[in-house]
Design a protein around this motif. Structure first.
Motif, PDB file in Angstrom:
ATOM      1  N   LEU A 266       8.600  22.551  -5.579  1.00 49.43           N
ATOM      2  CA  LEU A 266       8.668  21.228  -5.542  1.00 49.43           C
ATOM      3  C   LEU A 266       9.889  20.565  -6.311  1.00 49.43           C
ATOM      4  N   PRO A 267      10.604  20.907  -7.206  1.00 49.07           N
ATOM      5  CA  PRO A 267      11.863  20.382  -8.029  1.00 49.07           C
ATOM      6  C   PRO A 267      12.803  20.448  -6.864  1.00 49.07           C
ATOM      7  N   GLY A 268      12.876  21.352  -6.185  1.00 51.02           N
ATOM      8  CA  GLY A 268      14.204  21.659  -5.387  1.00 51.02           C
ATOM      9  C   GLY A 268      14.092  20.773  -4.066  1.00 51.02           C
ATOM     10  N   ILE A 269      12.876  20.192  -3.628  1.00 55.69           N
ATOM     11  CA  ILE A 269      13.022  19.397  -2.560  1.00 55.69           C
ATOM     12  C   ILE A 269      13.857  18.063  -2.676  1.00 55.69           C
ATOM     13  N   PHE A 270      14.501  18.202  -1.371  1.00 53.39           N
ATOM     14  CA  PHE A 270      15.448  17.017  -1.361  1.00 53.39           C
ATOM     15  C   PHE A 270      14.937  15.566  -1.078  1.00 53.39           C
ATOM     16  N   PHE A 271      15.561  14.780  -1.946  1.00 52.60           N
ATOM     17  CA  PHE A 271      15.156  13.239  -1.977  1.00 52.60           C
ATOM     18  C   PHE A 271      16.207  12.650  -0.689  1.00 52.60           C
ATOM     19  N   LYS A 272      16.006  11.875   0.140  1.00 55.37           N
ATOM     20  CA  LYS A 272      16.783  11.477   1.118  1.00 55.37           C
ATOM     21  C   LYS A 272      17.531  10.292   0.622  1.00 55.37           C
ATOM     22  N   PRO A 273      18.891   9.943   0.722  1.00 55.05           N
ATOM     23  CA  PRO A 273      19.482   8.719   0.525  1.00 55.05           C
ATOM     24  C   PRO A 273      19.572   7.803   1.520  1.00 55.05           C
ATOM     25  N   TYR A 274      19.444   8.267   2.686  1.00 49.36           N
ATOM     26  CA  TYR A 274      19.466   7.558   4.115  1.00 49.36           C
ATOM     27  C   TYR A 274      18.272   7.717   4.812  1.00 49.36           C
ATOM     28  N   PRO A 275      17.968   6.241   5.364  1.00 47.09           N
ATOM     29  CA  PRO A 275      16.771   6.588   6.344  1.00 47.09           C
ATOM     30  C   PRO A 275      16.901   6.897   7.859  1.00 47.09           C
TER      31      PRO A 275
END
Length: 466
Positions: A266-275
């Motif tokens: 869970l902690p290493g999953i990427f958040f996206k900055p761009y849609p």
């Protein structure tokens, strides 16, 4: 012998009894906030309206909140909310399985938690386990020698297939079934998850519904398990099980259970900055760096976008489709278009929703710049992928100057994370497309305070239409 689904169900049952560590609950809350923001931003999108029309026709007793709408039966709310969560391709990404777990797991868990009056802590625990199950099934289909997901290589959308399983575990944890019932829910959902990736290449809006259908399947599977339907105990490893059916012999069964309950993805999953499609992000990062170095579109004669060989089928082929996208959504899967959008200047954190409207995708200036982009495989990128989504831009200016900008770690992951302020900005800009600044602030407070909420309805009440 204990089967794989039984091992996963035992983990789920144990976490339900003991709870996740505080840091994992905190990360699960960040996933919830990200999904809610992405979903609020998508409420006016055509797929959301289409699914909303359909579930309204279905009718039924409204027990779960449709984000930006009213209340619906659990499976209908999960279908609509999962569609919203994935509609703008702004949802988080796990590597190297290359799937988006939260967009299916969170809508499924939220619908059941609200309907059954569960606490915020129970919701976060269910999401944490559900995401873990989804990505571990995805990793079982990752071939290290191939350097890619076998699901992806076969044109299968692992997000939808594995998301249905993870969502089913989360929903079952919140449905008061025992460990055997959780295993049954997982086994039932394995017959329901599906999704093809052809829409990434040549268009169509069905992919936006994939996470909604996975969440719908998850809620349904948990309900069927609760009411007496059973699943095959060897549904993952069996001769006619899910992994053999989808991946053949290219499976890693150990990935499902190695350090299970000790190491959490869970902690290493990427958040996206761009849609937009995650494969395009490093190219965007490189283009933004070129802008910072003072490169302007008018100076550019040609651009070479180097990327991992495997991703070019999504963001670079067929070339005529990628340099002349059919719609704003299609543009989100185009390497040439996204590089052009970043060079010309976008909003949000660098490129944002206004860059993916149909009007923006037809803008002559953007298309002229996109036509200057040639996509090529890059050996260094192949070495790094899919542990990152790297890219390199090589720009030749009209005066003969050549400039290179290489990105090995794209924004949003552990190597180049989004800051707390950037995550807050992403949520605010997303949410305020549908709700007021005050409502967005209240949703943020309640989401980060989920672990202390006795009932998740305090949060879901803020998600109905104003």
């Amino acid at each position: 012998m204990t089967t794989l689904v039984q091992r996963l169900a035992e983990l789920a049952d144990s976490v339900r009894a003991k709870g996740l560590p505080a840091e994992l609950r905190d990360d699960a809350a960040r996933r919830v906030l990200d999904v809610l923001g992405n979903s609020l931003a998508a409420t006016a999108e055509p797929p959301a309206k289409a699914v909303g029309t359909l579930v309204a026709e279905w009718g039924g007793q409204g027990r779960a909140t449709a984000i930006g709408g009213g209340r619906l039966p659990e499976p209908s709310a999960a279908l609509l909310n999962g569609t919203l969560a994935h509609s703008l391709d702004f949802d988080d990404t796990h590597l190297p399985s290359v799937l988006h777990p939260s967009a299916s797991v969170v809508p499924a868990a939220l619908a059941v938690a609200e309907s059954r009056g569960k606490s915020g802590a129970a919701l976060l625990d269910a999401i944490g386990v559900g995401v873990e199950v989804a990505v571990r099934v995805g990793m079982a289909g990752y071939d290290r020698e191939l350097g890619n997901s076998v699901f992806f290589e076969r044109g299968l959308h692992a997000t939808a297939i594995c998301g249905a399983l993870g969502g089913a575990v989360a929903a079952a944890m919140l449905s008061d079934v025992d460990s055997e019932g959780i295993a049954d829910a997982l086994g039932i959902a394995a017959s329901m998850g599906a999704g093809l990736l052809e829409a990434n290449r040549t268009g169509g809006t069905v992919k936006r519904v994939h996470c909604g259908w996975a969440a719908h399947a998850a809620v349904t599977a948990a309900g069927l398990a609760r009411t007496g339907i059973t699943g095959p105990p060897t549904v993952l490893e069996g001769r006619f099980g899910l992994l053999q059916a989808f991946c053949g012999d290219q499976v890693d069964l150990d990935a499902l259970t190695d350090a299970l309950g000790e190491h959490w993805e869970l902690p290493g999953i990427f958040f996206k900055p761009y849609p937009c499609n995650h494969f395009t992000h490093a190219g965007i990062d490189a283009a933004l760096r070129l802008r910072e170095r003072g490169v302007t579109p008018g100076e550019i004669e040609s651009i070479e976008l180097g990327a991992p060989t495997a991703v070019l089928r999504t963001i670079g082929e067929p070339r005529e489709e990628k340099i002349l996208p059919k719609s704003g959504y299609h543009a989100a899967f185009s390497g040439p278009y996204t590089v052009a959008a970043a060079l010309l200047g976008g909003g949000g954190l660098g490129v944002f929703h206004e860059d993916f409207t149909d009007a923006a995708a037809a803008d002559p200036e953007r298309l002229a710049l996109a036509a200057k982009v040639t996509c090529v495989p890059d050996a260094r990128c192949d070495e790094i992928f899919p542990h990152q989504f790297p890219a390199v831009l090589r720009v030749r200016l009209h005066d003969g100057t050549e400039i290179e900008e290489r990105v090995d770690e794209n924004r949003g992951g552990n190597g180049n994370p989004l800051s707390a302020d950037e995550l807050a900005t992403k949520f605010r800009l997303n949410a305020t497309r549908a709700v007021s600044e005050d409502r967005a602030r209240r949703i943020t407070e309640l989401t980060y305070g989920l672990a202390g909420l006795a009932d998740v309805s305090a949060l879901t009440d803020q998600l109905v239409s104003a």
